[in-house]
Structures are given as C-alpha cells and as structure tokens.
Write an enzyme that holds these catalytic residues in place. Structure first.
Site, PDB file in Angstrom:
ATOM      1  N   LYS A 134     -10.284  12.804   8.088  1.00 60.30           N
ATOM      2  CA  LYS A 134      -9.669  12.566   9.385  1.00 60.30           C
ATOM      3  C   LYS A 134      -9.602  13.859  10.189  1.00 60.30           C
ATOM      4  CE  LYS A 134      -6.411   9.047   7.649  1.00 60.30           C
ATOM      5  NZ  LYS A 134      -6.744   7.890   8.494  1.00 60.30           N
ATOM      6  N   ARG A 190      -7.446  -0.730   1.483  1.00 62.32           N
ATOM      7  CA  ARG A 190      -7.890  -2.036   0.978  1.00 62.32           C
ATOM      8  C   ARG A 190      -8.390  -1.938  -0.456  1.00 62.32           C
ATOM      9  NH1 ARG A 190     -12.026  -2.404   5.827  1.00 62.32           N
ATOM     10  NH2 ARG A 190     -10.280  -1.210   6.681  1.00 62.32           N
ATOM     11  N   ASP A 237      -2.834  10.581   3.136  1.00 64.24           N
ATOM     12  CA  ASP A 237      -4.211  10.140   3.366  1.00 64.24           C
ATOM     13  C   ASP A 237      -4.957  11.159   4.211  1.00 64.24           C
ATOM     14  OD1 ASP A 237      -6.558   8.777   3.644  1.00 64.24           O
ATOM     15  OD2 ASP A 237      -5.781   7.309   5.078  1.00 64.24           O
ATOM     16  N   ASP A 268       1.590   6.851   5.336  1.00 68.17           N
ATOM     17  CA  ASP A 268       0.616   5.825   4.959  1.00 68.17           C
ATOM     18  C   ASP A 268       1.087   4.992   3.770  1.00 68.17           C
ATOM     19  OD1 ASP A 268      -1.740   4.602   5.748  1.00 68.17           O
ATOM     20  OD2 ASP A 268      -2.986   5.732   4.355  1.00 68.17           O
ATOM     21  N   LYS A 303       0.860  -1.190   0.000  1.00 70.53           N
ATOM     22  CA  LYS A 303       0.000   0.000   0.000  1.00 70.53           C
ATOM     23  C   LYS A 303       0.893   1.236   0.000  1.00 70.53           C
ATOM     24  CE  LYS A 303      -3.029   2.658   3.094  1.00 70.53           C
ATOM     25  NZ  LYS A 303      -3.645   2.696   4.450  1.00 70.53           N
ATOM     26  N   GLU A 354      -9.493   3.375   2.426  1.00 71.51           N
ATOM     27  CA  GLU A 354      -9.058   3.364   1.026  1.00 71.51           C
ATOM     28  C   GLU A 354      -7.933   2.383   0.748  1.00 71.51           C
ATOM     29  OE1 GLU A 354      -5.654   4.967   2.706  1.00 71.51           O
ATOM     30  OE2 GLU A 354      -7.723   5.417   3.216  1.00 71.51           O
ATOM     31  N   ASP A 407     -12.181   6.691   4.042  1.00 72.88           N
ATOM     32  CA  ASP A 407     -10.939   6.550   4.807  1.00 72.88           C
ATOM     33  C   ASP A 407     -10.530   5.086   4.949  1.00 72.88           C
ATOM     34  OD1 ASP A 407      -8.731   7.519   6.152  1.00 72.88           O
ATOM     35  OD2 ASP A 407      -9.720   7.508   8.110  1.00 72.88           O
TER      36      ASP A 407
END
Length: 427
Positions: A207, A281, A200, A218, A195, A279, A277
C-alpha cells in the site's frame, strides 16, 4: 477538579440571537441542546462533538428528556481517542441504566481495541482480548480454542497461515463457543466470523502511505463481531453461538506469500493469489469453512474488506451483502431499531464467476473487466459457505473507522454495527 458543565435538553428553538439554525445555546446555567424532532439523536451527537471541541471535558446531563438512547448519542459524539472525559449521567430507570452501562463497557471496548496501535495489538493479543471480554459477561458458559503458527498449517488453515507467516507474530485462529444450554450436543444457532488483520501493509502488493496509515484498524470486523456477541449476551442471548476470529499481520519478508502462489483450502478450493493486498478474504475463507461445518441457522461475517465499499458508501454506512433476502431484511430491520447505518449492495450469482484464474479455480481479486470490487469480494467468500444462498450475511465494515474527525465523530473507531448484530441474534 473542575465543576461539571450542565447539559440540558429543550424542545424550544434557541433564542433568535443564536441564529435560526442554532442547535445549542449557552447561558449562565450551562448549555442547552435544542431538539427539533427530526433527528434528535444525530443533533445530540453532533452537539456533543462541538462541546468536546470547546475543550469541555466534564459534563453533567441534567434535567428532563434524557433516556439511554439520548445519553448514548451524546457519548458517541463526546468520546475521542485522546484525553479523558467525564460524564455525570442523569437518573435512569434500572433497565435503561443497565443498557447504557453495557453499551459503555462493550462498545467502548470495540472502539478502544480498534484504535490500539498495531505494536500493542498483535494476533495473539486480539484473540485473548476477545476471550477476556466475552468471558467477563458469559462466565463458565464459554469455552475456546486458540490455534496458531505452524499448527494452523498442519491442521489445514492454509489461508490464515499463508497470509500471516511473514510476521514474527504468529497468525492465530480463535474458535470460541458460547453455549448457555450446557448441552454439548445443542445445535449451533449462529456463527460469527471476523477478519482480524492487526496490521495490513498490503504485502508485496504494498500500500501507499496514505492507504497504510490507518491499517491498524484492519481488525475492525473481528472487534465488531466480538462486541456483538458480548452485547447480545448482556441482552439475554439464550442460544448457542460460535465465534471464529481469523487474526494475522499482513507483512513483507523473505517468507511472505507472493503473487502467483496457489492456496489449497480444506474444502478443496484452489485460489491463485494475484494481489497480496486482497488478504482479508483469504483468511476469512478458513473461518467460513469452520462456520459452515457447524450447520448453524445463520452465518454472519464482518470484515474491513474492500475499498470499493467505502467508495460506494463512504464511512457512513456498513455495506451488507446476501443471497438471502429474508435474512438481509431482518438485519436491516435490526439496524433501523438500533439507529445504526447499513446499506445493502448487490450480490448475484454472476459475481461468483468474476474471479477467473488460469491456474486455479479462483483468483483472489477481480480483473479490470469486473470492477464491482465489493460484490466480487463477497462472491469470493460465498465459495467457502456451504449453503451460501440461505442463512449467510456478509458485512463489509466501511463505517468502522474514520481517519479524520467529522461533525458527529472524532477520528478513529465508531463501534457501529455491534448493536445491530446483537439485535439480530436476540430477535
């Protein structure tokens, strides 16, 4: 230049004047670390953090007892994202010195890359840095393909395109092939999927500042598997391995994806977005589909995927999920050999069904009725692994990054996990 502070090791306790729990003492000759035989590497790392805290920026590891692992433990605690530090290393045999040099080159790359500001490290830059690192250690044994922007949509990478389309910096898929055999038809031993969310914001499920301020990190999963492949190559990896990095910003704009959107993947799965949020996956799914198509013996994905894993384990352990007990055991054995912290968390068949949607086959996040967030996230990913019950490991990288310093680590990235994955690849 200031004279180096000598750091020596002793198996004797410190003088009583330093207190019965003293792990180091100071004299005219320098600083002595007092090993107790119980957790020597941890003691060295914590002492190094204290030495850095004293403002000592030039040290010489001197005397007997130093080996590659002890030198590395010192450096893990001594390194920090601000300022410069110099270490004069002790004499080591050629094999140990090469091992130490490779750790310094590759794991420092991982830490520095994760620590880089998002303004400097977008999706394309992350992919190119990964190519440069692996090409540096593998030479002409590497080929790669970078797919970005609208080409992703046209080729069916809908998770990655959907998440990344709101940013001015196009989403990117890096597909890298390390093939030391020279045979284009050689079987793929392993696939690594990372990933690479370079920032993010949470998207429209935005967030709060306290949870967004570290989100340059991230992409820690992508950096970790990149470093792992590079490090495995330096340890003599002689099997074909493919690397897939799913790189994007998750931002807000008039073009951003929204709650209620439905993503259709190349394997036919339809996913309803109920939390922008969640995202990570969504982008990993594209990489896992590609990895499964290679028919490898093992697939390892790594991602800073859930806050639930951090709630369970803090920042001290990486969370491991797998349906394959034997393979999970092999990774945990590798972690033990490399002195890196991994902990297995539950993943069962019922977690795969805890993402219900009224409009699609899957929801991208579990409801309040299914609160095991790290396990349901792993369950989601399993829908994109063709043979998910065998040969697949999911690592939720909860130990990748620390927002604040602790007794053994500075603030920032740790590099943990690189050696464990490399160990597994070369076992």
């Amino acid at each position: 230049m200031t004279e180096a502070m000598k750091i020596t090791l002793s198996t004797q306790p410190a003088d009583a004047r330093w207190g019965e729990k003293a792990t180091y003492s100071i004299n005219n000759d320098g600083i002595t670390l007092h090993l107790n035989g119980a957790d020597d590497l941890g003691l060295i790392q914590r002492a190094a953090r204290k030495i850095d805290g004293l403002g000592i920026k030039h040290v010489q590891l001197s005397g007997e007892g130093w080996d590659a692992d002890r030198c590395w433990a010192f450096w893990q605690g001594y390194k920090a994202p601000k300022g410069t530090r110099k270490v004069e290393w002790p004499d080591l045999d050629d094999a140990q010195r090469q091992e130490l040099d490779n750790r310094l080159m590759i794991i420092d790359w991982v830490r520095d890359t994760i620590n880089a500001p998002a303004e400097e490290l977008g999706p394309s830059q992350l992919a190119q840095r990964a190519v440069d690192l692996i090409s540096n250690v593998a030479g002409d044994r590497v080929t790669y393909r970078i797919t970005k922007g609208e080409d992703l949509r046209e080729q069916g990478y809908m998770g990655l395109h959907t998440v990344g389309r709101a940013s001015e910096r196009s989403p990117v898929l890096l597909a890298l092939d390390y093939n030391p055999t020279g045979d284009k038809e050689a079987p793929v031993y392993a696939c690594l999927v990372g990933k690479g969310i370079t920032f993010d914001s949470g998207g429209y499920s935005i967030k709060q500042t306290a949870f967004m301020d570290s989100m340059k990190s991230d992409m820690g999963g992508a950096a970790t598997v990149t470093g792992a492949l590079a490090f495995a190559i330096t340890r003599g990896l002689n099997k074909r391995v493919k690397l897939f990095l799913c790189c994007a910003d998750n931002l807000i704009s008039g073009n951003a994806f929204k709650l209620g959107d439905i993503i259709t993947y190349r394997n036919g799965k339809k996913v309803e977005v109920m939390n922008t949020d969640a995202e990570g996956r969504l982008v990993l799914a594209d990489g896992l589909i590609d990895a499964s198509a290679q028919k490898p013996e093992m697939i390892i994905d790594a991602a800073t995927l859930t806050g639930a894993a951090k709630t369970a384990l803090g920042n001290d352990y990486h969370a491991l999920f797998s349906f394959d007990d034997a393979l999970a055991g092999r990774l945990l054995a590798s972690a033990s050999q490399e002195n890196e912290p991994f902990w297995r968390l539950p993943l069962a068949e019922f977690h795969r069904s805890q993402l219900p949607s009224n409009f699609a086959e899957l929801n991208n996040t579990g409801s309040a009725a299914y609160p095991a967030g790290a396990s349901t996230a792993a369950g989601f990913l399993s829908h994109f692994v063709e043979n998910y019950q065998q040969g697949w490991l999911h690592i939720d990288c909860s130990a990748t990054y620390r927002k604040a310093p602790v007794e053994q680590w500075s603030a920032g990235a740790t590099g943990l996990g690189v050696r464990t994955i490399a160990n597994l690849l070369t076992a």
